[in-house]
Structure formats: C-alpha cells, structure tokens
Design an enzyme around this catalytic site. Sequence first.
Site, PDB file in Angstrom:
ATOM      1  N   ASN A 130       0.882  -1.174   0.000  1.00 13.29           N
ATOM      2  CA  ASN A 130       0.000   0.000   0.000  1.00 13.29           C
ATOM      3  C   ASN A 130       0.914   1.217   0.000  1.00 13.29           C
ATOM      4  O   ASN A 130       1.534   1.548   1.006  1.00 13.29           O
ATOM      5  CB  ASN A 130      -0.883  -0.039   1.251  1.00 13.29           C
ATOM      6  CG  ASN A 130      -1.904   1.084   1.258  1.00 13.29           C
ATOM      7  OD1 ASN A 130      -1.841   2.014   0.449  1.00 13.29           O
ATOM      8  ND2 ASN A 130      -2.836   1.013   2.184  1.00 13.29           N
ATOM      9  N   ARG A 180      -2.480  -1.849  -3.698  1.00 12.33           N
ATOM     10  CA  ARG A 180      -3.694  -1.041  -3.566  1.00 12.33           C
ATOM     11  C   ARG A 180      -3.583   0.145  -4.515  1.00 12.33           C
ATOM     12  O   ARG A 180      -2.626   0.920  -4.446  1.00 12.33           O
ATOM     13  CB  ARG A 180      -3.817  -0.541  -2.135  1.00 12.33           C
ATOM     14  CG  ARG A 180      -4.993   0.363  -1.963  1.00 12.33           C
ATOM     15  CD  ARG A 180      -5.122   0.857  -0.553  1.00 12.33           C
ATOM     16  NE  ARG A 180      -6.251   1.768  -0.488  1.00 12.33           N
ATOM     17  CZ  ARG A 180      -6.235   2.910   0.177  1.00 12.33           C
ATOM     18  NH1 ARG A 180      -5.175   3.285   0.838  1.00 12.33           N
ATOM     19  NH2 ARG A 180      -7.297   3.687   0.173  1.00 12.33           N
ATOM     20  N   HIS A 199     -12.647   2.907  -0.416  1.00 14.21           N
ATOM     21  CA  HIS A 199     -12.638   1.892   0.652  1.00 14.21           C
ATOM     22  C   HIS A 199     -13.319   0.600   0.180  1.00 14.21           C
ATOM     23  O   HIS A 199     -13.818  -0.182   0.998  1.00 14.21           O
ATOM     24  CB  HIS A 199     -13.403   2.344   1.922  1.00 14.21           C
ATOM     25  CG  HIS A 199     -12.781   3.474   2.681  1.00 14.21           C
ATOM     26  ND1 HIS A 199     -13.532   4.456   3.280  1.00 14.21           N
ATOM     27  CD2 HIS A 199     -11.502   3.780   2.954  1.00 14.21           C
ATOM     28  CE1 HIS A 199     -12.730   5.317   3.892  1.00 14.21           C
ATOM     29  NE2 HIS A 199     -11.480   4.925   3.693  1.00 14.21           N
ATOM     30  N   LEU A 253     -15.615   3.345   9.507  1.00 15.20           N
ATOM     31  CA  LEU A 253     -15.357   4.588  10.246  1.00 15.20           C
ATOM     32  C   LEU A 253     -13.922   4.581  10.772  1.00 15.20           C
ATOM     33  O   LEU A 253     -13.624   3.971  11.805  1.00 15.20           O
ATOM     34  CB  LEU A 253     -16.341   4.720  11.418  1.00 15.20           C
ATOM     35  CG  LEU A 253     -17.834   4.554  11.082  1.00 15.20           C
ATOM     36  CD1 LEU A 253     -18.684   4.645  12.333  1.00 15.20           C
ATOM     37  CD2 LEU A 253     -18.279   5.593  10.054  1.00 15.20           C
ATOM     38  N   GLY A 254     -13.031   5.213  10.037  1.00 13.15           N
ATOM     39  CA  GLY A 254     -11.639   5.346  10.474  1.00 13.15           C
ATOM     40  C   GLY A 254     -11.268   6.809  10.364  1.00 13.15           C
ATOM     41  O   GLY A 254     -12.103   7.682  10.605  1.00 13.15           O
ATOM     42  N   ARG A 258     -11.728  15.685   6.893  1.00 11.65           N
ATOM     43  CA  ARG A 258     -12.466  15.984   5.650  1.00 11.65           C
ATOM     44  C   ARG A 258     -13.909  16.366   5.983  1.00 11.65           C
ATOM     45  O   ARG A 258     -14.518  15.747   6.862  1.00 11.65           O
ATOM     46  CB  ARG A 258     -12.462  14.773   4.725  1.00 11.65           C
ATOM     47  CG  ARG A 258     -11.100  14.510   4.108  1.00 11.65           C
ATOM     48  CD  ARG A 258     -11.108  13.232   3.289  1.00 11.65           C
ATOM     49  NE  ARG A 258     -10.123  12.301   3.795  1.00 11.65           N
ATOM     50  CZ  ARG A 258     -10.088  11.008   3.512  1.00 11.65           C
ATOM     51  NH1 ARG A 258     -10.999  10.478   2.719  1.00 11.65           N
ATOM     52  NH2 ARG A 258      -9.147  10.233   4.016  1.00 11.65           N
ATOM     53  N   ASP A 262      -8.361  12.910  16.173  1.00 14.93           N
ATOM     54  CA  ASP A 262      -8.289  11.536  16.687  1.00 14.93           C
ATOM     55  C   ASP A 262      -9.463  11.340  17.646  1.00 14.93           C
ATOM     56  O   ASP A 262      -9.632  12.108  18.601  1.00 14.93           O
ATOM     57  CB  ASP A 262      -6.948  11.309  17.399  1.00 14.93           C
ATOM     58  CG  ASP A 262      -6.761   9.853  17.748  1.00 14.93           C
ATOM     59  OD1 ASP A 262      -7.599   9.289  18.490  1.00 14.93           O
ATOM     60  OD2 ASP A 262      -5.780   9.254  17.269  1.00 14.93           O
ATOM     61  N   GLY A 285     -11.024   1.751  12.482  1.00 14.46           N
ATOM     62  CA  GLY A 285     -10.569   2.193  13.813  1.00 14.46           C
ATOM     63  C   GLY A 285     -11.677   2.622  14.758  1.00 14.46           C
ATOM     64  O   GLY A 285     -11.753   2.139  15.896  1.00 14.46           O
ATOM     65  N   ILE A 286     -12.558   3.508  14.311  1.00 15.76           N
ATOM     66  CA  ILE A 286     -13.649   3.977  15.181  1.00 15.76           C
ATOM     67  C   ILE A 286     -14.762   2.925  15.241  1.00 15.76           C
ATOM     68  O   ILE A 286     -15.247   2.571  16.319  1.00 15.76           O
ATOM     69  CB  ILE A 286     -14.199   5.326  14.658  1.00 15.76           C
ATOM     70  CG1 ILE A 286     -13.097   6.394  14.687  1.00 15.76           C
ATOM     71  CG2 ILE A 286     -15.415   5.768  15.464  1.00 15.76           C
ATOM     72  CD1 ILE A 286     -13.460   7.700  13.992  1.00 15.76           C
ATOM     73  N   GLY A 287     -15.130   2.388  14.085  1.00 13.62           N
ATOM     74  CA  GLY A 287     -16.228   1.414  14.025  1.00 13.62           C
ATOM     75  C   GLY A 287     -15.955   0.181  14.868  1.00 13.62           C
ATOM     76  O   GLY A 287     -16.866  -0.385  15.487  1.00 13.62           O
ATOM     77  N   GLU A 288     -14.685  -0.242  14.923  1.00 12.88           N
ATOM     78  CA  GLU A 288     -14.346  -1.468  15.658  1.00 12.88           C
ATOM     79  C   GLU A 288     -14.120  -1.224  17.151  1.00 12.88           C
ATOM     80  O   GLU A 288     -14.304  -2.128  17.956  1.00 12.88           O
ATOM     81  CB  GLU A 288     -13.060  -2.085  15.076  1.00 12.88           C
ATOM     82  CG  GLU A 288     -13.253  -2.661  13.693  1.00 12.88           C
ATOM     83  CD  GLU A 288     -11.938  -3.008  13.007  1.00 12.88           C
ATOM     84  OE1 GLU A 288     -10.964  -3.344  13.703  1.00 12.88           O
ATOM     85  OE2 GLU A 288     -11.886  -2.928  11.768  1.00 12.88           O
ATOM     86  N   GLU A 326      -7.979  -5.241   5.154  1.00 10.88           N
ATOM     87  CA  GLU A 326      -7.829  -4.869   3.742  1.00 10.88           C
ATOM     88  C   GLU A 326      -6.677  -5.612   3.081  1.00 10.88           C
ATOM     89  O   GLU A 326      -6.748  -5.960   1.909  1.00 10.88           O
ATOM     90  CB  GLU A 326      -7.664  -3.354   3.629  1.00 10.88           C
ATOM     91  CG  GLU A 326      -8.957  -2.643   4.013  1.00 10.88           C
ATOM     92  CD  GLU A 326      -8.860  -1.138   3.991  1.00 10.88           C
ATOM     93  OE1 GLU A 326      -8.992  -0.550   2.916  1.00 10.88           O
ATOM     94  OE2 GLU A 326      -8.652  -0.540   5.067  1.00 10.88           O
TER      95      GLU A 326
HETATM   96  P1  AMP Z   1      -8.171   3.910  10.983  1.00  9.33           P
HETATM   97  O1  AMP Z   1      -8.076   4.986   9.936  1.00  9.33           O
HETATM   98  O2  AMP Z   1      -9.076   2.778  10.610  1.00  9.33           O
HETATM   99  O3  AMP Z   1      -6.840   3.456  11.508  1.00  9.33           O
HETATM  100  O4  AMP Z   1      -8.892   4.603  12.258  1.00  9.33           O
HETATM  101  C1  AMP Z   1      -8.342   5.689  12.927  1.00  9.33           C
HETATM  102  C2  AMP Z   1      -9.373   6.252  13.890  1.00  9.33           C
HETATM  103  O5  AMP Z   1      -9.777   5.232  14.829  1.00  9.33           O
HETATM  104  C3  AMP Z   1      -8.851   7.419  14.733  1.00  9.33           C
HETATM  105  O6  AMP Z   1      -9.815   8.455  14.790  1.00  9.33           O
HETATM  106  C4  AMP Z   1      -8.705   6.806  16.109  1.00  9.33           C
HETATM  107  O7  AMP Z   1      -8.893   7.745  17.108  1.00  9.33           O
HETATM  108  C5  AMP Z   1      -9.837   5.810  16.128  1.00  9.33           C
HETATM  109  N1  AMP Z   1      -9.659   4.824  17.182  1.00  9.33           N
HETATM  110  C6  AMP Z   1      -8.711   3.870  17.271  1.00  9.33           C
HETATM  111  N2  AMP Z   1      -8.843   3.206  18.452  1.00  9.33           N
HETATM  112  C7  AMP Z   1      -9.902   3.766  19.103  1.00  9.33           C
HETATM  113  C8  AMP Z   1     -10.544   3.549  20.363  1.00  9.33           C
HETATM  114  N3  AMP Z   1     -10.133   2.600  21.196  1.00  9.33           N
HETATM  115  N4  AMP Z   1     -11.600   4.328  20.692  1.00  9.33           N
HETATM  116  C9  AMP Z   1     -12.022   5.292  19.857  1.00  9.33           C
HETATM  117  N5  AMP Z   1     -11.460   5.557  18.660  1.00  9.33           N
HETATM  118  C10 AMP Z   1     -10.416   4.808  18.289  1.00  9.33           C
END
Ligand code: AMP
Length: 403
Positions: free
Chosen positions: A7, A95, A184, A213-214, A245, A286, A334-337, A388
Amino acid sequence: MKIMVINCGSSSFKYQLLDMLTHTVLCSGLVERIGDTAGRLVHKKNPDTDTECKISEDGVFPDHTAGMMRVVALLTDPEAGVLRDLSEISACGHRVVQGGEEFIRSTLVTKEVLDNVRKLSPLAPLHNPAGIQGIEVVMKILPHCPSVAVFDTEFHATMPPHAYMYALPYAFYEENRVRRYGFHGTSHSYVSRKAADFLGKAPEDVNVVVCHLGNGCSISAVRAGKCVDTSMGLTPLAGVIMGTRCGDIDPAVPAYLCAQTGFSPEKIDSVLNRESGLKGICGLNDMRDIHAACAAGNAKAVLALDMFCYSIKKYIGAYYAVLGSLDALAFTAGIGENDDITRAAVCAGLEGLGIAVDPAANAVRSSEPRAISAGGAKVPVLVIPTNEELAIAQAVQRVLQER
Ligand code: AMP
C-alpha cells in the site's frame, strides 16, 4: 502460496507478506519519510504471535526503490527474515485508489494496464501516482513476481447509474468522467462478506449497510453481495464527516469562500481535505482525543462528536430506504471497531427501524467479529474487523487462478 501486499503513499509504503494457506501474516512493516533526511523503517516478523521480532531502523531512503530494496533484504535476513528465497513470493498485490470505469475488477499488471492506470491519475492526483510507483518498484526489484492492481473503486462498480450520476450537465460525465466512484471498496467488500458469514448466510442472501469509520469514513449499501450506493464520490471528500475531511456540504461553499476570503481553489480544496471535519470543528481529529476532550467538558468536541454521529445516522436511514430491507448493520475500521460511544450514539433512536444496541455487548473489546444488537431487535448490529491486506491478497489469488 505467499503473497506480498503493498500500500504505497507518496512518501511512504506499508507492506505485508501473507501465507495464503493459513491466512497468517508472516511479516509486515512500514517505510516512511521517503526522500527525507530522516527516513524510518519498521519491520515486524510474525506480528500476530508472541514470537514477534520487531526491527526499527532510521535511515535515508532517497526513493521508494531504496526503501523496497531494504525491505527485500530483510525478507531473507537470517534473523528478521521469513523466506529462504525471494522466489517463494508468488505475487504482489497493490492497492490502487482510482480504477475509474476502466477497471471494475482486480487486474494483472501489464505495460498497457499501467499506462491506463496512469491516465486515471487526474481523477486521483494524490493517490494513483503513488500506487503506480509501488508497481514499478516491484517490477524492477522482484522481476519474477507478477503484480496485481486491486482498486479501491472496484467494489462500487455495481452501482446503478441513478446512484452514481451527479445532476450536472451530462457532458461533464462523458468528457470529464465526473461521477460517484466510491472508495474503501476492498474493506466494504470484505466486511459485507464477513457479515453474511457471521449470520451463517451467503453474501447473495443478505442486505448490509457497512459503516467504515476510520480516519476516512464511508458508508455503503450492499444488496445481495453487490454495492448499490456509497457515500464517497468523485473523490474521498464526500459523504459523512471525517477526521479532517468535511464530507457533504453545499456545493456552493467553495466558490463562496474563494470570493469571501481570496483563497485560491487549491487552498480551499486543501482546507476541505485537511483542516475540516472533526478537526475543523474542535481542533482534534483523533476520536480518542475527542472523547477525552468531551469528558473534560469541551463544548466544541461535544458538538463535533454529535455532528459526526448524526451524519452517519442519516446515511444509515437513507441506505435502509435504498435497500428496502436490512439483514445487518456492520461497523468497521478504527472507530467502528473500537468506539462503543460512537456506535451507541449512531444507533440511538433507530429502534423504530429495528436497530438497537445492547450496552453490555457493545462495551466488549475484541478483535473478533461480534453482534452488539439488543435481544429482540430486528436488525443484527455487527462489529466486523476489517482486513484490507487479506482482502487484497485474496483478490490477487483470484486473479492468479483465473489466468
Ligand atoms: P483507521 O483509519 O481505521 O486506523 O482509524 C483511525 C481512527 O480510529 C482514529 O480516529 C482513532 O482515534 C480511532 N480509534 C482507534 N482506536 C480507538 C478507540 N479505542 N476508541 C475510539 N477511537 C479509536
């Protein structure tokens, strides 16, 4: 079969070498600040096990080729390596962000394919050149190794015209290729299939709304395994609010701001991409920092979180209407999980649609797919960790088998 997944960004690249028999990651890593005097490489052998061996190196990587040469040397290194010989790598998956209307499936890279991907660069000027660079470097350093381009847009190629067309003069579509493409896609494809799997059904038998949701966020409506709509558009700027964004805004805003502030269109574009979203509202992008700020009583952080969850909720309602019936709502990235607060806020008030979250199940932390819906709620709400790299490697495997 061992497949390398790459990637590539403009000044960095991530890699993973996967064993496709066991679906395990043999090694993974990141080379960043390429072209800078302070480059850095992090390489992890057996990253998912307790035998992990991590190597961090500071160094100068004048270009992607130099970075990849070092990675390739590490792959067969007696200590950090995982291969006896580079010929053990069957193929490389890359990717590539924008496949346009030309590439609706992952494709074995030939010179002609590369030329066509290059022609799509105006549609993704920040991303496609990097993907091309990664492919060219692999062709040079691992000449035995076939490269497969896996496009972020390909899963969305099944959208019908009424979902992907913009109500602009038709010539903009015909001559400038302006339409919704979506991004995505590898994640939406993987998560929608995994959601069906979790329910014990075939992808063809379920309708799923996927919330990725990341840092970047996108929602998709998937009917019987095929994407029928998605929130991102011509570029990854559209849709729900994201870390930096803006997501959907009145299309008149950029011209209005240009006139009011004297900023150039490029500057406004940069503000919409890098200084807007959650960061624009509260200065933080974040989600963990935003929760900390909310807990400390920061009103702008509370507003940013409210706006974020509201924008996601609206898409869920819209895509429920698009699909007509819903077999699962799936959260990923990140957020969704990881963020139970966001999941609960997004789903709050959707009981009338059969969507409700069980607080105890929602609070569980796990890297496994799981259901978090309340007992008796009609629509299963799922948390499905995305992968991914594995999805790209599986796409490569399919292309090799079809050869
Ligand atoms: P990604 O782009 O998928 O790596 O997601 C990044 C986002 O996930 C960032 O906004 C992080 O703050 C959020 N994130 C990662 N771990 C957590 C957590 N334990 N609680 C809340 N948000 C998280």
